[in-house]
Design a protein around this motif. Structure first.
Motif, PDB file in Angstrom:
ATOM      1  N   TYR A 261       0.671  -1.207   0.202  1.00 15.36           N
ATOM      2  CA  TYR A 261      -0.146  -0.117   0.121  1.00 15.36           C
ATOM      3  C   TYR A 261       0.701   1.285  -0.015  1.00 15.36           C
ATOM      4  CZ  TYR A 261      -3.799  -3.274   1.292  1.00 15.36           C
ATOM      5  OH  TYR A 261      -4.713  -4.125   1.104  1.00 15.36           O
ATOM      6  N   GLY A 262       2.054   1.090   0.095  1.00 20.97           N
ATOM      7  CA  GLY A 262       2.950   2.412   0.184  1.00 20.97           C
ATOM      8  C   GLY A 262       3.246   2.917   1.509  1.00 20.97           C
ATOM      9  N   PHE A 263       2.615   2.544   2.779  1.00 24.77           N
ATOM     10  CA  PHE A 263       2.762   2.949   4.041  1.00 24.77           C
ATOM     11  C   PHE A 263       2.636   1.929   5.011  1.00 24.77           C
ATOM     12  CE2 PHE A 263      -1.671   3.441   2.610  1.00 24.77           C
ATOM     13  CZ  PHE A 263      -2.026   2.563   3.584  1.00 24.77           C
ATOM     14  N   ALA A 264       3.456   2.060   6.133  1.00 29.40           N
ATOM     15  CA  ALA A 264       3.493   0.977   7.115  1.00 29.40           C
ATOM     16  C   ALA A 264       1.984   1.112   8.053  1.00 29.40           C
ATOM     17  CB  ALA A 264       4.525   1.577   8.301  1.00 29.40           C
ATOM     18  N   CYS A 265       1.887  -0.003   8.739  1.00 35.50           N
ATOM     19  CA  CYS A 265       0.629  -0.393   9.429  1.00 35.50           C
ATOM     20  C   CYS A 265       0.765   0.528  10.715  1.00 35.50           C
ATOM     21  CB  CYS A 265       0.367  -1.824   9.382  1.00 35.50           C
ATOM     22  SG  CYS A 265      -1.321  -2.222  10.272  1.00 35.50           S
TER      23      CYS A 265
END
Length: 98
Positions: A59-63
């Motif tokens: 998704y392009g970002f950390a959770c």
């Protein structure tokens, strides 16, 4: 991406249901198995990092939920720091879909 919840039992017999954005937790723990506190923390840090990295790759970002969960676990583990070998039990896994 499949996500999961997992239940752990702390050394004081309290239980917590936790979240992971990836099934990777299953690669680090077995239900019904006890882990000394320091080993549990090492494993959960590594597994959570991998899980968050998988989210970042997709998704392009950390959770942020994974990071929050890890912070919660580390804070609770501090309650047992005086007994580093205190057992943390992996009780169960529950797979969900994200």
């Amino acid at each position: 991406m499949p996500a999961m919840h997992y239940t752990i039992r702390w050394p004081d017999d309290s239980e917590a249901t936790c979240y992971s954005p990836s099934l990777v937790i299953q690669d680090f723990f077995e239900p019904g198995h006890d882990y000394p506190l320091d080993d549990f923390l090492r494993r959960i840090r590594e597994a959570t990092t991998i899980a968050s990295d998988r989210v970042r790759a997709k998704y392009g970002f950390a959770c942020s939920m994974a990071a929050d969960q890890l912070a919660t676990l580390e804070a609770r583990a501090a309650d047992f720091a005086a007994t580093p070998g205190a057992p943390v039990r992996m009780v169960a896994f529950e797979t969900t879909s994200a």
